[in-house]
Scaffold this motif. Structure first.
Motif, PDB file in Angstrom:
ATOM      1  N   PHE A  39      82.690  43.648  23.673  1.00 29.03           N
ATOM      2  CA  PHE A  39      81.411  43.265  24.280  1.00 29.03           C
ATOM      3  C   PHE A  39      80.822  42.024  23.606  1.00 29.03           C
ATOM      4  CE2 PHE A  39      82.204  47.704  24.936  1.00 29.03           C
ATOM      5  CZ  PHE A  39      81.819  47.930  26.239  1.00 29.03           C
ATOM      6  N   ARG A  40      81.661  41.369  22.829  1.00 31.62           N
ATOM      7  CA  ARG A  40      81.186  40.245  21.985  1.00 31.62           C
ATOM      8  C   ARG A  40      80.018  40.695  21.110  1.00 31.62           C
ATOM      9  NH1 ARG A  40      82.936  34.260  23.400  1.00 31.62           N
ATOM     10  NH2 ARG A  40      84.818  34.848  24.491  1.00 31.62           N
ATOM     11  N   VAL A  41      80.163  41.888  20.580  1.00 32.86           N
ATOM     12  CA  VAL A  41      79.171  42.397  19.635  1.00 32.86           C
ATOM     13  C   VAL A  41      79.880  42.607  18.307  1.00 32.86           C
ATOM     14  CG1 VAL A  41      77.703  44.366  19.039  1.00 32.86           C
ATOM     15  CG2 VAL A  41      77.727  43.493  21.395  1.00 32.86           C
ATOM     16  N   PHE A  42      79.295  42.091  17.250  1.00 30.25           N
ATOM     17  CA  PHE A  42      79.864  42.274  15.929  1.00 30.25           C
ATOM     18  C   PHE A  42      78.966  43.212  15.140  1.00 30.25           C
ATOM     19  CE2 PHE A  42      80.739  41.339  11.519  1.00 30.25           C
ATOM     20  CZ  PHE A  42      82.127  41.323  11.513  1.00 30.25           C
ATOM     21  N   GLN A  43      79.566  44.312  14.656  1.00 34.02           N
ATOM     22  CA  GLN A  43      78.777  45.300  13.906  1.00 34.02           C
ATOM     23  C   GLN A  43      78.720  44.850  12.452  1.00 34.02           C
ATOM     24  OE1 GLN A  43      78.181  49.001  15.005  1.00 34.02           O
ATOM     25  NE2 GLN A  43      79.849  49.293  16.464  1.00 34.02           N
ATOM     26  N   SER A  44      77.513  44.587  11.998  1.00 29.35           N
ATOM     27  CA  SER A  44      77.340  43.955  10.694  1.00 29.35           C
ATOM     28  C   SER A  44      76.572  44.859   9.726  1.00 29.35           C
ATOM     29  CB  SER A  44      76.569  42.647  10.897  1.00 29.35           C
ATOM     30  OG  SER A  44      76.308  42.053   9.665  1.00 29.35           O
ATOM     31  N   THR A  45      77.129  45.012   8.525  1.00 27.49           N
ATOM     32  CA  THR A  45      76.403  45.776   7.503  1.00 27.49           C
ATOM     33  C   THR A  45      75.244  44.922   6.984  1.00 27.49           C
ATOM     34  OG1 THR A  45      77.982  44.922   5.887  1.00 27.49           O
ATOM     35  CG2 THR A  45      78.401  47.116   6.778  1.00 27.49           C
ATOM     36  N   GLN A  46      74.268  45.583   6.371  1.00 28.96           N
ATOM     37  CA  GLN A  46      73.095  44.849   5.866  1.00 28.96           C
ATOM     38  C   GLN A  46      72.877  45.029   4.363  1.00 28.96           C
ATOM     39  OE1 GLN A  46      70.149  46.190   8.978  1.00 28.96           O
ATOM     40  NE2 GLN A  46      69.429  44.111   8.814  1.00 28.96           N
ATOM     41  N   TYR A  47      73.634  45.969   3.762  1.00 30.84           N
ATOM     42  CA  TYR A  47      73.464  46.162   2.324  1.00 30.84           C
ATOM     43  C   TYR A  47      74.278  45.106   1.571  1.00 30.84           C
ATOM     44  CZ  TYR A  47      77.942  48.370   3.102  1.00 30.84           C
ATOM     45  OH  TYR A  47      79.227  48.597   3.501  1.00 30.84           O
ATOM     46  N   VAL A  48      73.990  44.979   0.270  1.00 31.38           N
ATOM     47  CA  VAL A  48      74.617  43.937  -0.555  1.00 31.38           C
ATOM     48  C   VAL A  48      75.515  44.590  -1.607  1.00 31.38           C
ATOM     49  CG1 VAL A  48      74.142  41.944  -2.046  1.00 31.38           C
ATOM     50  CG2 VAL A  48      72.524  42.580  -0.243  1.00 31.38           C
ATOM     51  N   ARG A  49      76.660  43.973  -1.877  1.00 33.66           N
ATOM     52  CA  ARG A  49      77.560  44.473  -2.922  1.00 33.66           C
ATOM     53  C   ARG A  49      76.813  44.605  -4.254  1.00 33.66           C
ATOM     54  NH1 ARG A  49      81.915  39.843  -2.498  1.00 33.66           N
ATOM     55  NH2 ARG A  49      81.480  40.359  -0.329  1.00 33.66           N
ATOM     56  N   HIS A  50      77.374  45.382  -5.145  1.00 29.30           N
ATOM     57  CA  HIS A  50      76.753  45.590  -6.454  1.00 29.30           C
ATOM     58  C   HIS A  50      76.790  44.281  -7.256  1.00 29.30           C
ATOM     59  CE1 HIS A  50      75.988  47.344 -10.420  1.00 29.30           C
ATOM     60  NE2 HIS A  50      75.418  48.340  -9.739  1.00 29.30           N
ATOM     61  N   ALA A  51      75.716  44.024  -7.983  1.00 24.00           N
ATOM     62  CA  ALA A  51      75.614  42.766  -8.740  1.00 24.00           C
ATOM     63  C   ALA A  51      76.758  42.580  -9.738  1.00 24.00           C
ATOM     64  CB  ALA A  51      74.272  42.706  -9.463  1.00 24.00           C
ATOM     65  N   ASN A  52      77.394  43.698 -10.135  1.00 22.06           N
ATOM     66  CA  ASN A  52      78.499  43.590 -11.099  1.00 22.06           C
ATOM     67  C   ASN A  52      79.823  43.161 -10.486  1.00 22.06           C
ATOM     68  OD1 ASN A  52      76.724  44.400 -12.981  1.00 22.06           O
ATOM     69  ND2 ASN A  52      77.536  46.491 -13.196  1.00 22.06           N
ATOM     70  N   SER A  53      79.940  43.137  -9.159  1.00 24.40           N
ATOM     71  CA  SER A  53      81.224  42.708  -8.584  1.00 24.40           C
ATOM     72  C   SER A  53      81.018  41.681  -7.471  1.00 24.40           C
ATOM     73  CB  SER A  53      82.002  43.917  -8.039  1.00 24.40           C
ATOM     74  OG  SER A  53      81.285  44.519  -6.989  1.00 24.40           O
ATOM     75  N   PRO A  54      80.444  40.524  -7.839  1.00 23.17           N
ATOM     76  CA  PRO A  54      80.134  39.539  -6.788  1.00 23.17           C
ATOM     77  C   PRO A  54      81.353  38.916  -6.111  1.00 23.17           C
ATOM     78  CG  PRO A  54      79.702  38.621  -8.975  1.00 23.17           C
ATOM     79  CD  PRO A  54      80.013  40.070  -9.170  1.00 23.17           C
ATOM     80  N   PHE A  55      82.489  38.820  -6.818  1.00 18.62           N
ATOM     81  CA  PHE A  55      83.589  37.998  -6.282  1.00 18.62           C
ATOM     82  C   PHE A  55      84.705  38.767  -5.602  1.00 18.62           C
ATOM     83  CE2 PHE A  55      81.875  35.148  -9.772  1.00 18.62           C
ATOM     84  CZ  PHE A  55      81.016  34.509  -8.894  1.00 18.62           C
ATOM     85  N   HIS A  56      84.612  40.085  -5.631  1.00 20.57           N
ATOM     86  CA  HIS A  56      85.525  40.894  -4.817  1.00 20.57           C
ATOM     87  C   HIS A  56      85.036  42.323  -4.732  1.00 20.57           C
ATOM     88  CE1 HIS A  56      89.034  43.421  -3.732  1.00 20.57           C
ATOM     89  NE2 HIS A  56      89.229  42.427  -2.894  1.00 20.57           N
ATOM     90  N   THR A  57      84.975  42.882  -3.523  1.00 20.51           N
ATOM     91  CA  THR A  57      84.703  44.299  -3.298  1.00 20.51           C
ATOM     92  C   THR A  57      85.580  44.729  -2.139  1.00 20.51           C
ATOM     93  OG1 THR A  57      83.102  45.753  -2.198  1.00 20.51           O
ATOM     94  CG2 THR A  57      82.596  43.422  -2.186  1.00 20.51           C
ATOM     95  N   PRO A  58      86.134  45.944  -2.172  1.00 22.11           N
ATOM     96  CA  PRO A  58      86.995  46.352  -1.060  1.00 22.11           C
ATOM     97  C   PRO A  58      86.235  46.654   0.231  1.00 22.11           C
ATOM     98  CG  PRO A  58      87.264  47.807  -2.979  1.00 22.11           C
ATOM     99  CD  PRO A  58      86.091  46.938  -3.249  1.00 22.11           C
ATOM    100  N   GLU A  59      84.932  46.888   0.164  1.00 22.03           N
ATOM    101  CA  GLU A  59      84.211  47.292   1.381  1.00 22.03           C
ATOM    102  C   GLU A  59      83.439  46.125   1.971  1.00 22.03           C
ATOM    103  OE1 GLU A  59      81.197  50.212   0.580  1.00 22.03           O
ATOM    104  OE2 GLU A  59      80.402  49.083  -1.093  1.00 22.03           O
ATOM    105  N   PRO A  60      83.214  46.185   3.282  1.00 23.86           N
ATOM    106  CA  PRO A  60      82.402  45.117   3.870  1.00 23.86           C
ATOM    107  C   PRO A  60      80.950  45.273   3.443  1.00 23.86           C
ATOM    108  CG  PRO A  60      82.937  46.789   5.537  1.00 23.86           C
ATOM    109  CD  PRO A  60      83.671  47.165   4.290  1.00 23.86           C
ATOM    110  N   ASP A  61      80.284  44.163   3.150  1.00 28.49           N
ATOM    111  CA  ASP A  61      78.840  44.151   2.888  1.00 28.49           C
ATOM    112  C   ASP A  61      78.303  42.905   3.576  1.00 28.49           C
ATOM    113  OD1 ASP A  61      79.813  42.074   1.301  1.00 28.49           O
ATOM    114  OD2 ASP A  61      78.225  42.307  -0.171  1.00 28.49           O
ATOM    115  N   CYS A  62      76.984  42.674   3.508  1.00 30.46           N
ATOM    116  CA  CYS A  62      76.462  41.571   4.315  1.00 30.46           C
ATOM    117  C   CYS A  62      76.918  40.208   3.799  1.00 30.46           C
ATOM    118  CB  CYS A  62      74.950  41.664   4.489  1.00 30.46           C
ATOM    119  SG  CYS A  62      74.023  41.271   3.018  1.00 30.46           S
TER     120      CYS A  62
END
Ligand code: HBI
Ligand code: NLE
Ligand code: FE
Length: 436
Positions: free
Chosen positions: A269-292
């Motif tokens: 439907f040309r809709v992208f489901q987007s998370t809104q939470y932010v990764r933990h401050a201790n792992s800014p450069f890689h996280t396995p889960e999607p975040d905003c």
């Protein structure tokens, strides 16, 4: 004497001495009872089973079908909306009429199922198995439980109570969202904005050399519109309006990692489901889960590119009504293209995958001499096992978006779905074109 349809039904029910028969079963029963030969006619049928327990009952279903010499042609499961039912399973079988009747009775005797229904095999008007309108995406919000701060000890938020509370609060906002609601704005904390800024600045550094040209062009437009700025996380509403102007894509808030079926369906439907939470401050450069940060720096720029937006939607359209094994293949293709894809540009290797562009750690790994590179070829790429916790050991290289799309289209046309789908942008509805 002309009989009404109603009286035919009643007669058949009386004969079968079973008042729970549906109209389809009565038809089947009548067809089978014509003659001994008619009993042996191979019949195609679709069964809808409401599974009270976990996926364990699936093995029982398949075994029972096998006992009655049935052949499974399609299997589809999804979490059920009905309380007391964990999963709904749609199973398409072909078997003799008499065995089909016995199979239905055998399954009905099991307490594992809250319902066993024979559907007519015309999927287009009987099986509401996938969203038909953008508003139906309100039902496509099932989460996978994987690498969550509450559950996974390796998650940097596991021991951080404040972080977990914050995540819960932002997830609740996404769960409450319904089609047509205004976008919930999040007031990000100083810590969250600082995490964004760290990632944003490294992307700015690495992008000129390593990102594909389409990404860089859209990134520039997002900066010009002052949506992408270093010191604050963009709001979904502004990003969604930006995308709508460029490719007609819009966003919906998502509470976390969605099931592949739900996530891919929205792309249709040309809709992208987007998370809104932010990764933990201790792992800014890689996280396995999607975040905003991943959605915004990884996905958004290319969703503003017409050719890439088309490719994304086509993966989504191919997923509607697909079997579980086809969904698995489509999400693997999605993984190695939209998330982790590399492409060629004037003999050089560039990144276009969102999970590379949002993770500086993995971007540098992908473009180093460590991983194995293979040409993108949907038939082999779609069955390659992948790594969803650490960096990938294998990446696939596309010649160009157009070439990836061509190859993908040719591959999708070999899939088994007995109908075609088309998205009507004026009504936001998916129309079904029966090919039978
Ligand atoms: N859910 N919210 C969200 N974001 C994603 O990027 C995402 C998802 N679910 C599954 C998924 N991506 C992919 O790994 C494919 O399975 C489609
Ligand atoms: N590994 C990515 C990142 O750190 O940004 C997110 C991947 C989401 C599938
Ligand atoms: Fe992603």
């Amino acid at each position: 004497v002309k009989q009404t349809k109603q009286s035919v039904l009643e007669e058949a029910r009386a004969r079968a001495n079973d008042y729970t028969l549906t109209e389809e079963e009565v038809i089947l029963q009548n067809a089978a009872s014509e003659s001994p030969e008619a009993e042996q006619v191979i019949q195609k049928a679709a069964l809808l089973l409401r599974m009270r327990d976990g996926m364990g009952s699936l093995a029982r279903i398949l075994k029972t079908i096998d006992n009655y010499k049935g052949c499974v042609e399609h299997l589809e499961t999804r979490p059920s909306q009905i309380s007391g039912v964990q999963f709904d399973a749609l199973v398409k079988v072909s078997m003799t009429r008499i065995n089909l009747l016995q199979l239905i009775r055998a399954l009905r005797q099991s307490t594992s199922f809250a319902g066993v229904n024979l559907l007519s095999d015309n999927i287009s008007n009987k099986t509401p198995w996938f969203p038909r309108h953008a508003s139906d995406l309100d039902n496509c919000n099932h989460l996978m439980t994987k690498y969550e701060p509450e559950l996974d000890m390796n998650h940097p938020g596991f021991a951080d109570k404040e972080y977990r509370e914050r995540r819960k609060q932002i997830a609740a906002v996404a769960f409450a969202y319904k089609y047509g609601d205004p976008f919930p704005a999040i007031t990000y904390t100083e810590t969250e904005n600082a995490t964004w800024q760290r990632v944003f600045n490294t992307v700015l550094d690495l992008m000129p050399k390593h990102a594909c040209r389409e990404y860089k062009a859209a990134f520039g437009k997002l900066q010009a519109a002052e949506i992408f700025v270093p010191h604050r996380i963009p709001q979904l509403e502004d990003v969604s309006n930006f995308l709508r102007k460029h490719t007609g894509f819009t966003l919906r808030p998502a509470a976390g990692l969605l099931t592949a079926r739900d996530f891919l369906a929205s792309l249709a439907f040309r809709v992208f489901q987007s998370t809104q939470y932010v990764r933990h401050a201790n792992s800014p450069f890689h996280t396995p889960e999607p975040d905003c940060i991943h959605e915004l720096l990884g996905h958004i720029p290319l969703l503003a590119d017409p050719s890439f937006a088309q490719f994304s939607q086509e993966i989504g359209l191919a997923s509607l009504g697909a079997s579980d094994s086809e969904i698995e293949k489509l999400s693997t293709v999605y993984w190695f293209t939209v998330e982790f894809g590399l492409c060629k540009e004037n003999q050089q290797l560039k990144a276009y995958g969102a999970a590379l562009l949002s993770s500086i750690g993995e971007l540098l790994h992908a473009l180093s001499d460590k991983p194995e590179l293979r040409p993108f070829e949907p038939s082999s790429t779609s069955i390659q096992p992948y790594q969803d916790q650490e960096y990938q050991p294998i990446y696939y290289v596309a010649e160009s978006f157009e070439d990836a799309k061509d190859k993908f289209r040719r591959w999708v046309s070999t899939m088994s779905r007995p109908f075609e789908v088309r998205f009507n942008p004026h009504t936001e509805r998916v129309e079904i074109l029966d090919s039978v």
